[in-house]
Motif scaffolding. Structure first.
Motif, mmCIF file in Angstrom:
data_model
loop_
_atom_site.group_PDB
_atom_site.id
_atom_site.type_symbol
_atom_site.label_atom_id
_atom_site.label_comp_id
_atom_site.label_asym_id
_atom_site.label_seq_id
_atom_site.Cartn_x
_atom_site.Cartn_y
_atom_site.Cartn_z
ATOM 1 N N ARG A 151 23.149 38.693 -28.153
ATOM 2 C CA ARG A 151 23.891 38.665 -26.839
ATOM 3 C C ARG A 151 24.802 40.018 -26.702
ATOM 4 O O ARG A 151 25.308 40.220 -27.622
ATOM 5 C CB ARG A 151 24.848 37.261 -26.698
ATOM 6 C CG ARG A 151 23.936 36.228 -26.347
ATOM 7 C CD ARG A 151 24.797 34.623 -26.397
ATOM 8 N NE ARG A 151 24.191 33.700 -26.021
ATOM 9 C CZ ARG A 151 23.323 32.999 -26.478
ATOM 10 N NH1 ARG A 151 23.166 33.323 -27.881
ATOM 11 N NH2 ARG A 151 22.844 31.910 -26.029
ATOM 12 N N PHE A 152 25.013 40.405 -25.351
ATOM 13 C CA PHE A 152 25.883 41.422 -25.009
ATOM 14 C C PHE A 152 27.167 41.168 -24.634
ATOM 15 O O PHE A 152 27.993 41.998 -24.763
ATOM 16 C CB PHE A 152 25.217 42.418 -23.778
ATOM 17 C CG PHE A 152 25.882 43.844 -23.587
ATOM 18 C CD1 PHE A 152 25.771 44.648 -24.305
ATOM 19 C CD2 PHE A 152 26.641 43.447 -22.197
ATOM 20 C CE1 PHE A 152 26.455 45.625 -24.046
ATOM 21 C CE2 PHE A 152 27.322 44.931 -22.092
ATOM 22 C CZ PHE A 152 27.224 45.924 -22.806
ATOM 23 N N THR A 153 27.087 40.096 -24.481
ATOM 24 C CA THR A 153 28.995 39.540 -24.136
ATOM 25 C C THR A 153 28.770 38.010 -24.521
ATOM 26 O O THR A 153 28.067 37.123 -24.732
ATOM 27 C CB THR A 153 29.003 39.723 -22.450
ATOM 28 O OG1 THR A 153 30.394 39.281 -22.283
ATOM 29 C CG2 THR A 153 27.969 38.984 -21.756
ATOM 30 N N VAL A 154 30.141 37.612 -24.666
ATOM 31 C CA VAL A 154 30.364 36.270 -24.919
ATOM 32 C C VAL A 154 31.341 35.836 -23.614
ATOM 33 O O VAL A 154 31.784 34.649 -24.094
ATOM 34 C CB VAL A 154 31.406 36.332 -26.179
ATOM 35 C CG1 VAL A 154 30.618 36.612 -27.422
ATOM 36 C CG2 VAL A 154 32.877 37.291 -26.063
ATOM 37 N N ILE A 155 31.125 36.215 -22.456
ATOM 38 C CA ILE A 155 31.831 35.758 -21.332
ATOM 39 C C ILE A 155 31.208 34.407 -20.839
ATOM 40 O O ILE A 155 30.038 34.234 -21.143
ATOM 41 C CB ILE A 155 31.693 36.267 -20.200
ATOM 42 C CG1 ILE A 155 32.302 37.889 -20.406
ATOM 43 C CG2 ILE A 155 32.233 36.155 -18.862
ATOM 44 C CD1 ILE A 155 32.177 39.250 -19.207
#
Length: 212
Positions: A39-43
């Motif tokens: 994953r590129f982000t954990v938003i």
């Protein structure tokens, strides 16, 4: 004539060479993350941005393919010799990213992507003479010949590619061997930068003396 003076100026050539390095490296961390299936982000998916990235991640192969394209574009820019092809690939990929950051109202990120867009446009303008045969349909066009970057910059690009790809591998740096490898890669980047720019400095001084 003005463009010819800009194009043949060694200091301008130095700026373009390092702009290619910088722009090429910009895609390595995010590209490797996608290629390795992370994953590129954990938003949180409760936000439009988090939901968008989660949906992209769940596409699977497309997520990996996007990362592969980013890495290929970066490597092509690093080689200097195939920099125009890399800049065209970069423009195609970055245009989508740029519009996404603007449409989803990324805080501050749109500024970074806008600066990257400007940098890529500068690189395309620098090599626009190579595109003229494609744009000039059914016309005879005389193409100006400009010197390509020397072998030293091509070799430096290969070293930067290997080192920066190694440093861009996602995940924390472990103590012991992993930490020493990271330090070695950083050292190689630093020494390559010093060596190539020292050679460039000597060459510029020699040219000034010959012109005097």
């Amino acid at each position: 004539m003005t463009f010819q003076k800009l194009r043949t100026n060694k200091r301008n050539q130095w700026i373009i060479i390092h702009l290619r390095y910088l722009v090429g490296f910009a895609f390595f961390p995010s590209g490797l993350t996608k290629l390795l299936g992370n994953r590129f982000t954990v938003i949180s998916t409760d936000t439009p941005i988090g939901y968008f990235f989660e949906a992209m991640y769940r596409t699977g192969f497309y997520w990996n393919f996007l990362g592969l394209c980013q890495i290929v574009a970066g490597i092509l820019l690093m080689t200097q010799r195939f920099a125009l092809l890399g800049a065209l690939m970069f423009l195609a990929i970055l245009s989508n990213i740029w519009i996404i950051t603007i449409s989803l109202s990324f805080t501050g990120t749109w500024v970074i992507t806008s600066l990257m867009m400007i940098a890529v446009i500068v690189l395309l303008i620098w090599d626009h003479h190579k595109l003229m045969p494609v744009l000039g349909y059914n016309r005879t066009i005389t193409i100006e010949s400009y010197p390509d970057p020397g072998r030293i910059w091509i070799n430096a690009g290969l070293i930067y590619t290997v080192c920066l790809m190694g440093l861009s591998v996602p995940g924390p740096v472990q103590e012991g061997l992993g930490l020493w490898i990271s330090r070695l890669l950083i050292g190689m980047v630093f020494l390559t930068f010093l060596f190539t720019n020292y050679k460039m400095y000597k060459k510029l001084n020699l040219d000034v003396k010959n012109q005097a």
